[in-house]
Design a protein around this motif. Structure first.
Motif, mmCIF file in Angstrom:
data_model
loop_
_atom_site.group_PDB
_atom_site.id
_atom_site.type_symbol
_atom_site.label_atom_id
_atom_site.label_comp_id
_atom_site.label_asym_id
_atom_site.label_seq_id
_atom_site.Cartn_x
_atom_site.Cartn_y
_atom_site.Cartn_z
ATOM 1 N N ASP A 1 0.706 22.952 4.073
ATOM 2 C CA ASP A 1 0.475 22.506 5.443
ATOM 3 C C ASP A 1 -0.987 22.135 5.656
ATOM 4 O O ASP A 1 -1.881 22.718 5.046
ATOM 5 N N SER A 2 -1.212 21.181 6.550
ATOM 6 C CA SER A 2 -2.577 20.791 6.904
ATOM 7 C C SER A 2 -3.266 21.942 7.625
ATOM 8 O O SER A 2 -2.626 22.856 8.122
ATOM 9 N N GLY A 3 -4.596 21.890 7.663
ATOM 10 C CA GLY A 3 -5.387 22.995 8.214
ATOM 11 C C GLY A 3 -5.397 23.073 9.726
ATOM 12 O O GLY A 3 -4.731 22.310 10.429
ATOM 13 N N ALA A 4 -6.188 23.987 10.211
ATOM 14 C CA ALA A 4 -6.309 24.239 11.654
ATOM 15 C C ALA A 4 -6.842 23.007 12.376
ATOM 16 O O ALA A 4 -7.609 22.230 11.829
ATOM 17 N N GLY A 5 -6.441 22.845 13.615
ATOM 18 C CA GLY A 5 -6.926 21.736 14.428
ATOM 19 C C GLY A 5 -6.171 20.438 14.207
ATOM 20 O O GLY A 5 -6.477 19.427 14.806
ATOM 21 N N VAL A 6 -5.177 20.462 13.334
ATOM 22 C CA VAL A 6 -4.392 19.263 13.032
ATOM 23 C C VAL A 6 -2.929 19.610 13.269
ATOM 24 O O VAL A 6 -2.501 20.733 13.005
ATOM 25 N N SER A 7 -2.175 18.661 13.776
ATOM 26 C CA SER A 7 -0.738 18.872 13.926
ATOM 27 C C SER A 7 -0.177 19.286 12.564
ATOM 28 O O SER A 7 -0.311 18.548 11.583
ATOM 29 N N ILE A 8 0.421 20.458 12.492
ATOM 30 C CA ILE A 8 0.848 20.989 11.200
ATOM 31 C C ILE A 8 1.975 20.138 10.620
ATOM 32 O O ILE A 8 2.977 19.868 11.279
ATOM 33 N N HIS A 9 1.762 19.708 9.381
ATOM 34 C CA HIS A 9 2.729 18.901 8.658
ATOM 35 C C HIS A 9 2.387 18.970 7.176
ATOM 36 O O HIS A 9 1.353 19.506 6.794
ATOM 37 N N ASN A 10 3.281 18.448 6.351
ATOM 38 C CA ASN A 10 3.000 18.325 4.922
ATOM 39 C C ASN A 10 3.558 17.004 4.416
ATOM 40 O O ASN A 10 4.156 16.246 5.178
ATOM 41 N N HIS A 11 3.330 16.721 3.153
ATOM 42 C CA HIS A 11 3.772 15.477 2.525
ATOM 43 C C HIS A 11 4.454 15.793 1.205
ATOM 44 O O HIS A 11 4.088 16.749 0.526
ATOM 45 N N GLN A 12 5.396 14.972 0.825
ATOM 46 C CA GLN A 12 6.012 15.068 -0.494
ATOM 47 C C GLN A 12 5.229 14.189 -1.462
ATOM 48 O O GLN A 12 4.549 13.254 -1.042
ATOM 49 N N PHE A 13 5.349 14.490 -2.745
ATOM 50 C CA PHE A 13 4.712 13.650 -3.752
ATOM 51 C C PHE A 13 5.525 13.659 -5.037
ATOM 52 O O PHE A 13 6.290 14.586 -5.296
ATOM 53 N N SER A 14 5.391 12.607 -5.813
ATOM 54 C CA SER A 14 5.989 12.543 -7.146
ATOM 55 C C SER A 14 5.226 11.504 -7.950
ATOM 56 O O SER A 14 4.590 10.613 -7.391
ATOM 57 N N GLY A 15 5.287 11.641 -9.245
ATOM 58 C CA GLY A 15 4.601 10.692 -10.110
ATOM 59 C C GLY A 15 4.795 11.027 -11.571
ATOM 60 O O GLY A 15 5.540 11.949 -11.926
ATOM 61 N N SER A 16 4.112 10.283 -12.412
ATOM 62 C CA SER A 16 4.090 10.511 -13.850
ATOM 63 C C SER A 16 2.642 10.520 -14.301
ATOM 64 O O SER A 16 1.823 9.744 -13.794
ATOM 65 N N THR A 17 2.345 11.368 -15.255
ATOM 66 C CA THR A 17 0.984 11.441 -15.775
ATOM 67 C C THR A 17 0.690 10.239 -16.659
ATOM 68 O O THR A 17 1.599 9.519 -17.081
ATOM 69 N N ASP A 18 -0.580 10.065 -16.974
ATOM 70 C CA ASP A 18 -0.992 9.114 -18.005
ATOM 71 C C ASP A 18 -0.767 9.768 -19.364
ATOM 72 O O ASP A 18 -0.406 10.940 -19.452
ATOM 73 N N ILE A 19 -1.046 9.016 -20.433
ATOM 74 C CA ILE A 19 -0.911 9.558 -21.782
ATOM 75 C C ILE A 19 -1.962 10.638 -22.020
ATOM 76 O O ILE A 19 -2.941 10.732 -21.289
ATOM 77 N N PRO A 20 -1.771 11.464 -23.039
ATOM 78 C CA PRO A 20 -2.659 12.606 -23.271
ATOM 79 C C PRO A 20 -4.102 12.226 -23.611
ATOM 80 O O PRO A 20 -4.367 11.180 -24.193
ATOM 81 N N ILE A 21 -4.993 13.133 -23.265
ATOM 82 C CA ILE A 21 -6.395 13.069 -23.668
ATOM 83 C C ILE A 21 -6.638 14.323 -24.504
ATOM 84 O O ILE A 21 -6.523 15.443 -23.992
ATOM 85 N N MET A 22 -6.938 14.158 -25.779
ATOM 86 C CA MET A 22 -7.157 15.301 -26.661
ATOM 87 C C MET A 22 -8.464 15.996 -26.284
ATOM 88 O O MET A 22 -9.466 15.336 -26.014
ATOM 89 N N VAL A 23 -8.437 17.336 -26.248
ATOM 90 C CA VAL A 23 -9.635 18.103 -25.885
ATOM 91 C C VAL A 23 -10.045 19.092 -26.968
ATOM 92 O O VAL A 23 -10.960 19.871 -26.762
ATOM 93 N N GLY A 24 -9.389 19.066 -28.105
ATOM 94 C CA GLY A 24 -9.753 19.936 -29.224
ATOM 95 C C GLY A 24 -8.758 21.046 -29.445
ATOM 96 O O GLY A 24 -7.980 21.406 -28.563
ATOM 97 N N ASP A 25 -8.757 21.586 -30.655
ATOM 98 C CA ASP A 25 -7.867 22.678 -31.050
ATOM 99 C C ASP A 25 -6.395 22.358 -30.802
ATOM 100 O O ASP A 25 -5.608 23.245 -30.453
ATOM 101 N N GLY A 26 -6.018 21.081 -30.930
ATOM 102 C CA GLY A 26 -4.629 20.694 -30.722
ATOM 103 C C GLY A 26 -4.191 20.688 -29.272
ATOM 104 O O GLY A 26 -3.019 20.541 -28.976
ATOM 105 N N LYS A 27 -5.112 20.873 -28.362
ATOM 106 C CA LYS A 27 -4.796 20.898 -26.928
ATOM 107 C C LYS A 27 -5.075 19.526 -26.314
ATOM 108 O O LYS A 27 -5.873 18.747 -26.815
ATOM 109 N N HIS A 28 -4.399 19.257 -25.194
ATOM 110 C CA HIS A 28 -4.608 17.994 -24.489
ATOM 111 C C HIS A 28 -4.386 18.173 -23.001
ATOM 112 O O HIS A 28 -3.806 19.172 -22.565
#
Length: 127
Positions: free
Chosen positions: A34-61
């Motif tokens: 929910d949005s913070g104080a002082g704002v009409s309380i509401h929220n938003h939905q979201f969806s998406g797909s990530t980009d391809i991996p970025i390697m960061v070392g030790d086999g992790k990405h």
């Protein structure tokens, strides 16, 4: 000659690890907090797909992500960032998690947390 073969073998393993992880993206979806104080309380939905991996070392990405939320109260927000490193799960797959805040619109932002879909590592054929 033995040193050269060992170096080539090491490079091959690295190349295999990169090729397996470089061919995937993850889907994600959710609802902002929910949005913070002082704002009409509401929220938003979201969806998406990530980009391809970025390697960061030790086999992790990690992955970059960028999407717009759904429209609520005549506005949207932008979500963008980088996931955490891959988290292995039983069965041979992995996920990523991320959290952040949306862009500011109409004097407010929304916090969010997301977890990506599971990517299963392809099984290697034995010959």
């Amino acid at each position: 000659m033995t040193d050269r073969k060992a170096a080539v073998r090491r490079d091959t393993r690295t190349d295999e690890r990169l090729s397996v992880t470089s061919r995937h993206v993850h889907d994600y979806s959710g609802i902002t907090m929910d949005s913070g104080a002082g704002v009409s309380i509401h929220n938003h939905q979201f969806s998406g797909s990530t980009d391809i991996p970025i390697m960061v070392g030790d086999g992790k990405h990690v992955h970059r992500y960028n999407n717009n939320t759904t429209v609520d109260r005549n506005h949207i927000h932008v979500m963008e960032g980088t996931t955490g490193v891959n988290i292995d799960i039983s069965g041979g797959g992995h996920i990523h998690v991320a959290k952040g805040s949306t862009s500011a619109k109409m004097d407010h932002t929304h916090d969010y947390e997301l977890s990506t879909s599971i990517v299963i590592k392809p099984k290697r054929k034995k010959y």
